[in-house]
Design an enzyme around this catalytic site. Sequence first.
Site, mmCIF file in Angstrom:
data_model
loop_
_atom_site.group_PDB
_atom_site.id
_atom_site.type_symbol
_atom_site.label_atom_id
_atom_site.label_comp_id
_atom_site.label_asym_id
_atom_site.label_seq_id
_atom_site.Cartn_x
_atom_site.Cartn_y
_atom_site.Cartn_z
ATOM 1 C CE LYS A 1 -33.025 -58.775 -80.460
ATOM 2 N NZ LYS A 1 -31.771 -58.105 -80.766
ATOM 3 N NE ARG B 1 -33.791 -53.497 -82.305
ATOM 4 C CZ ARG B 1 -34.066 -53.304 -81.027
ATOM 5 N NH1 ARG B 1 -34.106 -54.314 -80.194
ATOM 6 N NH2 ARG B 1 -34.305 -52.103 -80.575
ATOM 7 N N GLY C 1 -22.052 -61.880 -78.057
ATOM 8 C CA GLY C 1 -20.826 -61.784 -78.865
ATOM 9 C C GLY C 1 -21.048 -61.236 -80.258
ATOM 10 C CG MET D 1 -23.526 -55.922 -85.687
ATOM 11 S SD MET D 1 -24.119 -55.871 -87.344
ATOM 12 C CE MET D 1 -25.820 -55.582 -87.031
ATOM 13 N NE ARG E 1 -33.460 -59.349 -73.920
ATOM 14 C CZ ARG E 1 -32.356 -58.771 -74.363
ATOM 15 N NH1 ARG E 1 -31.688 -59.301 -75.342
ATOM 16 N NH2 ARG E 1 -31.921 -57.678 -73.806
ATOM 17 C CG HIS F 1 -3.196 -80.699 -54.339
ATOM 18 N ND1 HIS F 1 -3.061 -79.589 -53.544
ATOM 19 C CD2 HIS F 1 -3.474 -81.732 -53.526
ATOM 20 C CE1 HIS F 1 -3.225 -79.954 -52.286
ATOM 21 N NE2 HIS F 1 -3.467 -81.249 -52.248
ATOM 22 C CB SER G 1 -16.285 -95.490 -56.945
ATOM 23 O OG SER G 1 -16.379 -94.097 -57.087
ATOM 24 C CB CYS H 1 -15.563 -90.704 -56.307
ATOM 25 S SG CYS H 1 -14.170 -91.767 -56.708
ATOM 26 C CE1 TYR I 1 -20.771 -92.977 -55.179
ATOM 27 C CE2 TYR I 1 -21.956 -95.052 -54.998
ATOM 28 C CZ TYR I 1 -20.777 -94.333 -54.928
ATOM 29 O OH TYR I 1 -19.601 -94.960 -54.615
#
Length: 879
Positions: free
Chosen positions: A22, A94, A103, A105, A338, A457, A765, A832, A852
């Site tokens: 700010k 502020r 979160g 003030m 902002r 699962h 993998s 994976c 990958y």
Amino acid sequence: MKQVIYAFNQGSAKMRDLLGGKGANLAEMTRLGFPVPKGFTLTTEACLDYLAQEDSEELSDPVIAAIDQALADLESVTNKAFNDPENLLLVSVRSGARESMPGMMDTILNVGLNDRNVESLAQITQDERFAYDCYRRLLQMYGNVVYGLDSQFFEEHLAQEKTKAQVRFDYELKVGHLKALVTAYKKVYQDQLGFDFPQDVKTQIYEAVKAVFKSWNNHRARVYREMNHIPHDLGTAVNIQEMVFGNSGQDSGTGVLFTRNPATGESKLFGEYLVNAQGEDVVAGIRTPEVIEDLKADMPEIYQEIHDLAKQLEGYYHDMQDIEFTVEKGKLYFLQTRNGKRTAKAAVKIAVDMVEEDLIDEKEALLRIEPSMIDQLLHPSFDPQALAQAEVFSSLGLAASPGAGSGQIVFTAQKAKEWQAAGKKVILMRNETSPEDIEGMSASEAIVTAHGGMTSHAAVVARGMGKCCVSGCSDLTIDEAAKVVHYPGGQLQEGDTISVDGSQGKLYLGEIPTALSNTDENYQKMMDWARKYSRLKVRMNAETPEDIQTGFSFGADGIGLVRTEHMFFKAERLREIRRFILSVDEGQRQAALEKIRDYQVEDFTRIFQLSQEAPAVIRLLDPPLHEFMPKSDQEVAEVATDQGISEAELRSRMVQLAEVNPMLGHRGCRLAMTYPELYDRQVEAIIYGAIAARQEGLDPQVEIMIPLVSVEPELDTLRKRLSQVIDRLLDQENVTIDYTIGTMIEIPRACFIADQLAQEAGFFSFGTNDLTQMTYGFSRDDAGKFINQYLEDGTLKEDPFQTIDPEGVGALVKIAVDKARQTKAGFKIGVCGELGGDPASIQFFDQVGLDYVSCSPYRVPLAQLAAAQSAIRQAEGNH
Ligand code: PEP
Ligand code: MG
């Protein structure tokens, strides 16, 4: 001494670390000559120094001296003074950290009011009611944020006063009531704190500054930082700014505006304003604001000025701006700017439009989109207005798979299937799910479990299906037998309707309407750019034709994991796998396995048809065999009859199969070391499937994967044996098929012998689910019991099942990659486990040079974007 205060005309946008977001933006606007009320910023360093003081809660003398000097300067540049009844100076205080942080003030307005100045304000504004309204608000806000007084103390008086006045709303209170409230509020200070509201303006300011500094460490702020990966050691700045009065008559007003529509991204000013009003009124809903276009008629010149300045700011910041403005007696002020928050849809449209407008380039556009936003685009979400009205009954679950769904609760997969078939929408609620529940899960709108974490699962399968899931709701007690779920303060029965928000991990009572987000041409354009700039390929973990189609429709580069066990749960197959498990001799075992093979050929044919020329990794059977056995008494009886054995015999066999630590037991390649014919028949099915695809003119890329290898002879033995089986079959059928046999790396030991394993393997993998489980020794199914607390108390910074732990699991990955590539340069390696769909982990995998990542189909676009961002950041040298 270092400078602790910067006047707005001394700073710039580059000083974000020191002045906070700010403060830096206010300084920048001032520097650019924008009409910004005068003010100054106390630095984040001043905050950190204050918080580091061990012996005192007071501001240090140099800081007090700097504030005093800055206030004196402010008085002189504004030509106002704190106690001047003609030209009264009031300020806002502020907080403003580097990242905006809800979160903490936030704001106190009208600081500088006291018993005498309130009268001056009444004179200046010619509105005594307004002046006292400001004062009572200041007393409450100040008491609350500076001294931690519960709002309740003030609200009680407010309610009493409204009753006395026989009105419903605050704004209906007359000046007399407000004066009475001011008296009552001041008494709250005396009663609760033992001292008065400070009448001295400087004391008000010192105390407010201290409160903002301290709020950096309050619980909410810490939690917010943890959730958003913001470091704890940044500190917050404090901005003190001259108040301007938007409520000084019909030529005054206040408003909030976005330079583009934050919901749709449309390139048009979007906002609201109120004539003759102060900042809070717009937000507080006291009066209904007008849309910004109407300002054209109310104040045409001001509208034009706002329009031009807003566009200028947007062009300057190269991003959509969220601006607060006030008009005081015909003069416009910008109080804040902002980068504006926006929906996923708007984010994509704005980024694409800005590329077209030459404001940013494609790479910058890609960096602008939070990968998690892509999830929002692909899953339905609740209508925000309806959601705001709904009642939450469980909020401790994990946001396991995004999306939103409403339906009637059921406690068994069977019931889910039946009710869905009867046309009902159902939510499957279970303590945990097992592979047997898959069809019921697929029939449900959403899945809720009381136990299990992000890699349980339920979570893995739901993400794979793109189905909404909340797992590990530790505030629920589910009694599946009694068909009832208890939540704090109530209970629900089978058939009751709930709504599940898989993006937030919350459950609501009743039905909430959803809206399906669509993926439009902007989204497509963005994803094309993502693929253009990424090095890392993105595959999918999938086995059903629907999931595979979904993944390819999102542009997946292949399949990174087919979990073959997921194909065993159709009734006729389950019967054969059970026959295999219960067999007493080799002959019975072979017969059962041959049947399973024949069933599987069809599955693999379909997989290769869908994959066309893209590679597909098929993993041989992995889970412990007891997972295929019946659970309830009724199922045991049915299976015994079906298998032609007595219930007693079945039970005794089940006792033999039971293991104390099944995840560390007889599973993975260990099954094939003891029953080699199991994998023999599986690879035959795979190769038959590939041959069928080949006969259709396709060129399947078969990658067969052996799970859970921990010593080199496991891989050596199985690879040799399976190659022989395959080569014999190919010979017999007289075809050639491109195939390789690789291994999963999911046991820490495998990482250390990766050089040996790479000699034997065609590829690796990483199974990061098991690798994390075994590196930490945290059960992937039960860790929810303590991980939440660990995250809260800081024992763990992140859940290692959700994002890579670079020091432990990541270090092992790196060791394995280096060793394997020393053995074979360019050796193919992917991942994976679930981390393959996590943006931070993807960046890590990109940096260590994997080929990958593979993740559930619905995460493919997110992973592609994260891969592109990683490549762009690496090329720019900032990772
Ligand atoms: C893993 O362990 O990361 C993995 C992909 O295998 P699974 O989750 O099936 O054990
Ligand atoms: Mg595994």
